[in-house]
Design a protein around this motif. Structure first.
Motif, PDB file in Angstrom:
ATOM      1  N   ASP A 339     110.593  93.990  42.483  1.00  0.00           N
ATOM      2  CA  ASP A 339     109.200  94.316  42.760  1.00  0.00           C
ATOM      3  C   ASP A 339     108.954  94.218  44.276  1.00  0.00           C
ATOM      4  O   ASP A 339     109.857  93.907  45.060  1.00  0.00           O
ATOM      5  CB  ASP A 339     108.248  93.407  41.980  1.00  0.00           C
ATOM      6  CG  ASP A 339     108.469  91.924  42.283  1.00  0.00           C
ATOM      7  OD1 ASP A 339     109.031  91.604  43.364  1.00  0.00           O
ATOM      8  OD2 ASP A 339     108.088  91.090  41.445  1.00  0.00           O
ATOM      9  N   GLN A 340     107.708  94.475  44.694  1.00  0.00           N
ATOM     10  CA  GLN A 340     107.392  94.521  46.121  1.00  0.00           C
ATOM     11  C   GLN A 340     107.625  93.163  46.799  1.00  0.00           C
ATOM     12  O   GLN A 340     108.102  93.078  47.928  1.00  0.00           O
ATOM     13  CB  GLN A 340     105.939  94.949  46.328  1.00  0.00           C
ATOM     14  CG  GLN A 340     105.574  95.180  47.789  1.00  0.00           C
ATOM     15  CD  GLN A 340     106.384  96.305  48.425  1.00  0.00           C
ATOM     16  OE1 GLN A 340     106.486  97.396  47.844  1.00  0.00           O
ATOM     17  NE2 GLN A 340     106.969  96.054  49.597  1.00  0.00           N
ATOM     18  N   ASN A 344     110.025  92.506  50.028  1.00  0.00           N
ATOM     19  CA  ASN A 344     109.595  91.839  51.244  1.00  0.00           C
ATOM     20  C   ASN A 344     110.549  90.692  51.587  1.00  0.00           C
ATOM     21  O   ASN A 344     110.884  90.451  52.768  1.00  0.00           O
ATOM     22  CB  ASN A 344     108.169  91.292  51.094  1.00  0.00           C
ATOM     23  CG  ASN A 344     107.145  92.416  51.046  1.00  0.00           C
ATOM     24  OD1 ASN A 344     107.441  93.560  51.412  1.00  0.00           O
ATOM     25  ND2 ASN A 344     105.956  92.111  50.574  1.00  0.00           N
TER      26      ASN A 344
END
Length: 349
Positions: A339-340, A344
């Motif tokens: 996921d994001q 990151n």
């Protein structure tokens, strides 16, 4: 991604007076029996009444239904002969007059107007037949001056292309109203015969969105263009595709110009599919890469092989080269599904 449609076959080289080549139903049945799924139909009165097709939806629906009964559809209509007559240099008047209706022969101005009207009828007929592309020639005013000797006077080419654009713009607008692309076969003898001349024309018609290309690699081979790089450059304008083979075998006596030799003796010769030098595996890969939206259409022209043999072999050849495109990336199985927040983290953000 799109899978190319096909195989299809251009009927122009097969029309004749004897069955099964003498009527559209018989030609459709013959083509289907060889494995073709579509036919490219010349706007010839022996096959189609162009004026009726332009005005009568019933006529067009009946034609579509008749062809479906044989298991084929129309890929495109062709007005190669009429398109040639949109622009004819006077040197070729008598040679091309036979392409026109009898009542305009010997009258170049009337012949040009007849040809323009034929193209406009083809736009409306294509629309009624549910087609989105049309194939043709551009005609030629500058062709006798293609080699710069004697030296071309300044402005000659620009004037020729300005006049060509003037004649074609109302035709292109009619096709735009019909929602159909005009696909010019880039062909020696036409003012539009390579990428540079096509770009000249595009500039003269202000990048008209309906001015597009019928791509035929055989003409690129005989001109010694890079036929694969051509697709890289012009793929956005390629809306029709003739699958035709060729070979170029220069020697110490002749090259591109052929020495006025017949087709068998020329260095550059058209051949049946698989008998020439074109790398069709690479070419079909290019067409798949760029999502070519149309049909792969056999145009048979060979200086050696019998046309019926070429047609029979061509259907299987095209079918074997059409790439059924993937609906997912080959390495999707190894996707991590992050996921994001994880992205990151991986980037130290």
């Amino acid at each position: 991604m799109k899978t190319i449609k096909g195989p299809a076959i251009f009927l122009a080289q097969f029309m004749g007076d004897a069955a099964p080549f003498d009527t559209l139903p018989r030609l459709a049945h013959w083509a289907a029996s060889l494995g073709y799924e579509a036919i490219q139909v010349p706007a010839d009165p022996r096959l189609i009444d162009l004026a009726t097709a332009a005005s009568s939806q019933t006529y067009c629906d009946d034609m579509v239904g008749m062809l479906a009964g044989y298991g084929v559809q129309i890929s495109e209509l062709s007005t190669h002969l009429q398109g040639q007559l949109v622009a004819v240099h006077p040197a070729y008047d008598s040679l091309f007059d036979g392409f026109a209706a009898e009542h305009v022969r010997g009258n170049p101005a009337a012949r040009t107007e007849w040809a323009i009207e034929q193209l406009k009828l083809a736009a409306k007929a294509s629309q009624r037949l549910g087609l989105n592309a049309h194939v043709t020639f551009s005609g030629a005013l500058a062709w006798p001056y293609f080699y710069p000797w004697p030296q071309r006077p300044a402005g000659l080419v620009e004037t020729a292309f300005a006049e060509l654009a003037r004649r074609w713009r109302p035709i292109l607008d009619t096709f735009a109203d019909a929602g159909v692309d005009v696909c010019y076969e880039l062909h020696p003898g036409e003012d539009l015969h390579d990428g540079v001349t096509f770009e000249r024309f595009l500039a003269a018609v202000d990048q008209h969105p309906r001015a597009n290309i019928l791509y035929d690699p055989s003409h690129m081979v005989l001109q010694q263009l890079d036929y694969l790089a051509f697709v890289d450059i012009y793929h956005a304008r390629i809306k029709a595709f003739h699958v035709k083979d060729a070979e170029f075998r220069p020697d110490g006596r002749q090259g591109v110009y052929g020495g006025y030799s017949g087709w068998v003796e020329r260095a550059g010769r058209f051949r049946s599919l698989g008998d020439g030098q074109i790398d069709f595996s690479a070419l079909f890969s290019k067409m798949a890469q760029y999502d070519f939206p149309g049909w792969a259409v056999l145009e048979w022209e060979c200086c050696l092989k019998h046309p019926e043999v070429g047609a029979r072999e061509g259907a299987a050849f095209i079918r074997e080269h059409i790439i059924r495109v993937a609906n997912r990336a080959f390495d999707d199985f190894a996707g991590s599904g992050v996921d994001q927040a994880q992205l990151n983290t991986l980037l130290g953000l």
